[in-house]
Design a protein around this motif. Structure first.
Motif, PDB file in Angstrom:
ATOM      1  N   SER A 218      71.100  59.961  54.793  1.00  0.00           N
ATOM      2  CA  SER A 218      71.555  58.597  55.033  1.00  0.00           C
ATOM      3  C   SER A 218      70.403  57.648  54.718  1.00  0.00           C
ATOM      4  O   SER A 218      69.243  58.041  54.721  1.00  0.00           O
ATOM      5  N   VAL A 219      70.766  56.422  54.405  1.00  0.00           N
ATOM      6  CA  VAL A 219      69.757  55.401  54.125  1.00  0.00           C
ATOM      7  C   VAL A 219      70.064  54.179  54.982  1.00  0.00           C
ATOM      8  O   VAL A 219      71.203  53.940  55.379  1.00  0.00           O
ATOM      9  N   GLU A 220      68.990  53.426  55.219  1.00  0.00           N
ATOM     10  CA  GLU A 220      69.132  52.260  56.068  1.00  0.00           C
ATOM     11  C   GLU A 220      68.071  51.249  55.709  1.00  0.00           C
ATOM     12  O   GLU A 220      66.968  51.609  55.289  1.00  0.00           O
ATOM     13  N   ARG A 221      68.455  49.980  55.879  1.00  0.00           N
ATOM     14  CA  ARG A 221      67.443  48.934  55.747  1.00  0.00           C
ATOM     15  C   ARG A 221      67.437  48.237  57.105  1.00  0.00           C
ATOM     16  O   ARG A 221      68.169  47.276  57.328  1.00  0.00           O
ATOM     17  N   PRO A 222      66.645  48.750  58.034  1.00  0.00           N
ATOM     18  CA  PRO A 222      66.737  48.301  59.423  1.00  0.00           C
ATOM     19  C   PRO A 222      66.232  46.875  59.654  1.00  0.00           C
ATOM     20  O   PRO A 222      66.627  46.245  60.627  1.00  0.00           O
ATOM     21  N   ASP A 223      65.406  46.388  58.766  1.00  0.00           N
ATOM     22  CA  ASP A 223      64.905  45.012  58.900  1.00  0.00           C
ATOM     23  C   ASP A 223      64.705  44.475  57.489  1.00  0.00           C
ATOM     24  O   ASP A 223      65.142  45.072  56.523  1.00  0.00           O
ATOM     25  N   GLY A 224      64.027  43.354  57.389  1.00  0.00           N
ATOM     26  CA  GLY A 224      63.906  42.723  56.082  1.00  0.00           C
ATOM     27  C   GLY A 224      62.905  43.355  55.147  1.00  0.00           C
ATOM     28  O   GLY A 224      62.803  42.954  53.987  1.00  0.00           O
ATOM     29  N   SER A 225      62.187  44.395  55.651  1.00  0.00           N
ATOM     30  CA  SER A 225      61.142  44.931  54.780  1.00  0.00           C
ATOM     31  C   SER A 225      61.235  46.437  54.564  1.00  0.00           C
ATOM     32  O   SER A 225      60.859  46.920  53.504  1.00  0.00           O
ATOM     33  N   ASN A 226      61.734  47.176  55.521  1.00  0.00           N
ATOM     34  CA  ASN A 226      61.734  48.630  55.388  1.00  0.00           C
ATOM     35  C   ASN A 226      63.027  49.167  54.802  1.00  0.00           C
ATOM     36  O   ASN A 226      64.102  48.586  54.954  1.00  0.00           O
ATOM     37  N   PHE A 227      62.896  50.295  54.146  1.00  0.00           N
ATOM     38  CA  PHE A 227      64.051  51.008  53.588  1.00  0.00           C
ATOM     39  C   PHE A 227      63.802  52.473  53.889  1.00  0.00           C
ATOM     40  O   PHE A 227      62.752  53.013  53.528  1.00  0.00           O
ATOM     41  N   THR A 228      64.727  53.121  54.608  1.00  0.00           N
ATOM     42  CA  THR A 228      64.450  54.480  55.058  1.00  0.00           C
ATOM     43  C   THR A 228      65.463  55.480  54.515  1.00  0.00           C
ATOM     44  O   THR A 228      66.624  55.137  54.238  1.00  0.00           O
ATOM     45  N   LEU A 229      64.997  56.702  54.382  1.00  0.00           N
ATOM     46  CA  LEU A 229      65.844  57.834  54.018  1.00  0.00           C
ATOM     47  C   LEU A 229      65.761  58.828  55.167  1.00  0.00           C
ATOM     48  O   LEU A 229      64.667  59.258  55.544  1.00  0.00           O
ATOM     49  N   LYS A 230      66.911  59.182  55.720  1.00  0.00           N
ATOM     50  CA  LYS A 230      66.948  60.152  56.806  1.00  0.00           C
ATOM     51  C   LYS A 230      67.618  61.428  56.318  1.00  0.00           C
ATOM     52  O   LYS A 230      68.663  61.377  55.661  1.00  0.00           O
ATOM     53  N   ILE A 231      66.997  62.541  56.647  1.00  0.00           N
ATOM     54  CA  ILE A 231      67.621  63.834  56.405  1.00  0.00           C
ATOM     55  C   ILE A 231      67.877  64.423  57.782  1.00  0.00           C
ATOM     56  O   ILE A 231      66.937  64.664  58.558  1.00  0.00           O
ATOM     57  N   ARG A 232      69.146  64.648  58.090  1.00  0.00           N
ATOM     58  CA  ARG A 232      69.534  65.000  59.468  1.00  0.00           C
ATOM     59  C   ARG A 232      69.064  66.387  59.889  1.00  0.00           C
ATOM     60  O   ARG A 232      68.526  66.573  60.957  1.00  0.00           O
ATOM     61  N   SER A 233      69.279  67.350  59.095  1.00  0.00           N
ATOM     62  CA  SER A 233      68.946  68.728  59.425  1.00  0.00           C
ATOM     63  C   SER A 233      68.344  69.374  58.178  1.00  0.00           C
ATOM     64  O   SER A 233      69.073  69.812  57.292  1.00  0.00           O
ATOM     65  N   THR A 234      67.027  69.372  58.111  1.00  0.00           N
ATOM     66  CA  THR A 234      66.369  69.766  56.864  1.00  0.00           C
ATOM     67  C   THR A 234      66.560  71.244  56.548  1.00  0.00           C
ATOM     68  O   THR A 234      66.638  72.100  57.445  1.00  0.00           O
ATOM     69  N   LYS A 235      66.623  71.512  55.247  1.00  0.00           N
ATOM     70  CA  LYS A 235      66.712  72.883  54.757  1.00  0.00           C
ATOM     71  C   LYS A 235      65.452  73.155  53.927  1.00  0.00           C
ATOM     72  O   LYS A 235      64.771  72.228  53.488  1.00  0.00           O
ATOM     73  N   LEU A 236      65.206  74.425  53.698  1.00  0.00           N
ATOM     74  CA  LEU A 236      64.038  74.790  52.890  1.00  0.00           C
ATOM     75  C   LEU A 236      64.091  74.112  51.519  1.00  0.00           C
ATOM     76  O   LEU A 236      63.074  73.661  50.996  1.00  0.00           O
ATOM     77  N   GLU A 237      65.294  74.039  50.956  1.00  0.00           N
ATOM     78  CA  GLU A 237      65.441  73.471  49.616  1.00  0.00           C
ATOM     79  C   GLU A 237      65.294  71.955  49.567  1.00  0.00           C
ATOM     80  O   GLU A 237      65.340  71.360  48.490  1.00  0.00           O
TER      81      GLU A 237
END
Lengths: 115, 110
Positions: free
Chosen positions: A66-85
């Motif tokens: 998922s991605v989010e722009r929580p405020d006017g400057s940051n942009f984040t990428l979230k990986i919920r449950s990481t895998k080795l790959e």
């Protein structure tokens, strides 16, 4: 010269854990992207984001991402449950205008290692 | 989306001019050709973009012939610091994502 910044530079996590990768795009840019590059392989597009919503995503960008722009400057990428790959270099990019014909500015990347 | 083909690797020596050719036989009318450079463990960096004929900036020149089925990136007088992977990309203005191939790994030797 303005630049895209990313934190952390290196993230080590255990399989199944959630990670959030952070990016600060160039301040007057409107279009934001995430790409990844597995070691020794080509750069792969994940997602593009404009006006607070996803404008395009690849097959790689499944429900774990998922991605989010929580405020006017940051942009984040979230990986919920990481895998080795998911181990790869993750690059954030931004551009002032839309479209692949317009220059995208890439950050230095976050190296994600999933153990 | 223009499929591009370029050599996997090239070697050169400092001070030489390097020309990297990219084939894009199925390029569409609205496609532009863009070149990016990537150093190890860094993000790609835009070099130059063109539609047809010749484009020149402070870093490189890009030659695109009239049929637009190929293009050539020209790097004048390369130095050791030009050792990198160079990517040729084709794309339309409406296309948001960049599609990278394997690129050309340029090695500049002293």
């Amino acid at each position: 010269e303005p630049e895209v910044t990313q934190t952390p530079s290196h993230q080590v996590t255990q399989m199944g854990q959630e990670v959030i990768l952070r990016c600060v795009p160039i301040s007057n840019h409107l279009y934001f992207y995430w790409y990844r590059q597995i070691l020794g392989q080509k750069v792969e597009f994940l997602v593009s984001f404009y006006n607070n919503e996803i404008s395009e995503k690849s097959e790689i960008f499944d429900d774990q991402f998922s991605v989010e722009r929580p405020d006017g400057s940051n942009f984040t990428l979230k990986i919920r449950s990481t895998k080795l790959e998911d181990s790869a270099m993750y690059f954030c990019a931004s551009s002032g205008l839309a479209g692949g014909t317009y220059e995208q500015y890439f950050g230095p990347g976050t190296r994600l290692t999933v153990t | 989306l223009a499929k591009t083909t370029q050599p996997i690797s090239m070697d050169s020596y400092e001070g030489q001019e390097v020309n990297i050719t990219c084939s894009h036989n199925n390029i569409a009318t609205n496609d532009y050709i863009t070149w990016y450079q990537q150093f190890p463990s860094q993000g790609p960096r835009f070099i130059i973009q063109g539609y047809k004929t010749k484009v020149t900036n402070e870093v490189a020149s890009l030659f695109i012939p009239a049929d637009r089925k190929s293009s050539t990136l020209s790097l004048p007088r390369v130095s050791l610091s030009d050792t990198a992977v160079y990517y040729c990309l084709g794309g339309r203005r409406s296309q948001g994502n960049l599609i990278f191939g394997k690129g050309t790994k340029l090695s500049v030797k002293p």
